[in-house]
Design a protein around this motif. Structure first.
Motif, short mmCIF file in Angstrom:
data_model
loop_
_atom_site.label_atom_id
_atom_site.label_comp_id
_atom_site.label_asym_id
_atom_site.label_seq_id
_atom_site.Cartn_x
_atom_site.Cartn_y
_atom_site.Cartn_z
N THR A 1 17.01 7.24 1.47
CA THR A 1 16.39 6.87 0.13
C THR A 1 15.88 5.40 0.42
O THR A 1 16.51 4.69 1.22
CB THR A 1 17.26 6.81 -1.11
N PHE B 1 18.02 -3.93 -1.13
CA PHE B 1 16.46 -3.54 -0.77
C PHE B 1 16.52 -2.80 0.61
O PHE B 1 17.44 -2.91 1.37
CB PHE B 1 15.84 -4.95 -0.53
N ASP C 1 19.68 -3.94 -7.01
CA ASP C 1 20.23 -3.76 -8.32
C ASP C 1 21.40 -4.74 -8.54
O ASP C 1 22.20 -4.85 -7.67
CB ASP C 1 20.88 -2.38 -8.32
N TYR D 1 13.54 4.73 -14.07
CA TYR D 1 13.75 2.95 -14.27
C TYR D 1 14.04 2.65 -15.66
O TYR D 1 14.41 1.56 -16.17
CB TYR D 1 12.53 2.35 -13.68
N HIS E 1 17.44 -3.93 -12.39
CA HIS E 1 16.88 -3.65 -11.29
C HIS E 1 15.59 -4.69 -11.16
O HIS E 1 14.95 -4.78 -12.06
CB HIS E 1 16.00 -2.20 -11.18
N GLU F 1 12.67 -6.27 -8.59
CA GLU F 1 11.71 -6.02 -7.38
C GLU F 1 10.63 -7.09 -7.37
O GLU F 1 10.27 -7.91 -8.28
CB GLU F 1 10.77 -4.93 -7.40
N GLY G 1 23.09 -2.94 -5.39
CA GLY G 1 22.12 -1.95 -4.80
C GLY G 1 21.04 -3.06 -3.97
O GLY G 1 20.84 -3.81 -4.50
N LYS H 1 6.24 -4.96 -0.57
CA LYS H 1 7.31 -5.26 -0.98
C LYS H 1 8.04 -6.02 -0.47
O LYS H 1 8.02 -6.49 1.17
CB LYS H 1 8.13 -3.73 -0.82
N SER I 1 14.85 1.71 -1.54
CA SER I 1 14.94 0.93 -2.66
C SER I 1 13.78 -0.32 -2.65
O SER I 1 13.76 -0.81 -1.47
CB SER I 1 16.25 0.26 -3.15
N ASN I 2 12.98 -0.23 -3.60
CA ASN I 2 11.91 -1.32 -3.54
C ASN I 2 12.45 -2.56 -3.96
O ASN I 2 11.68 -3.70 -4.19
CB ASN I 2 10.73 -0.94 -4.35
N GLU J 1 15.87 0.75 3.20
CA GLU J 1 16.06 2.20 3.51
C GLU J 1 17.79 2.42 3.36
O GLU J 1 18.47 1.27 4.16
CB GLU J 1 15.72 2.56 4.83
N HIS J 2 18.10 3.31 2.89
CA HIS J 2 19.79 3.60 2.72
C HIS J 2 19.78 5.03 3.11
O HIS J 2 19.22 6.00 2.70
CB HIS J 2 20.13 3.45 1.54
#
Length: 116
Positions: free
Chosen positions: A16, A4, A22, A48, A97, A99, A2, A106, A18-19, A6-7
């Motif tokens: 979605t 970082f 993964d 989380y 996960h 960050e 996964g 971020k 992701s900050n 926008e997806h």
């Protein structure tokens, strides 16, 4: 597994964010602090799972989520490379996960981490 940012779901068109990233790892893998710091959060958050936040010098902090086991205490000082937890499972299976934040911004962890 996964990345970082926008997806967009190609089928639904939903977006979605992701900050972090993964990383697929075997369940129970050691999770190590990326730099010296202090454990400032050790909790459970829906979506989380078990989560640790480590604050580092110069305004940086790291977040580690989907943990099966904590290996540190709240307010504990940690060293780079120290095992702080064991990895667990997310919705898609065994995962970690991660960050990285600079102050309130971020950061894409892939710009900061090196591959092994």
């Amino acid at each position: 597994v996964g990345l970082f940012g926008e997806h967009t779901n190609p089928r639904l068109g939903t977006v979605t964010i992701s900050n972090g990233i993964d990383v697929a790892v075997p369940n129970g893998s050691p999770v190590k602090a990326v730099a010296d710091g202090t454990v400032t959060v050790k909790t459970y958050i829906v979506g989380y799972g078990n989560l640790i936040i480590v604050h580092h010098d110069e305004g940086f902090m790291t977040v580690y989520a989907y943990l099966s086991e904590f290996r540190v205490k709240l307010d504990q000082k940690v060293k780079a490379g120290q095992v702080i937890a064991k990895s667990g499972e997310g919705i898609s299976g065994p995962i970690l996960h991660f960050e990285l934040w600079y102050e309130k911004a971020k950061q894409d962890p892939l710009h900061w981490l090196t591959r092994r």
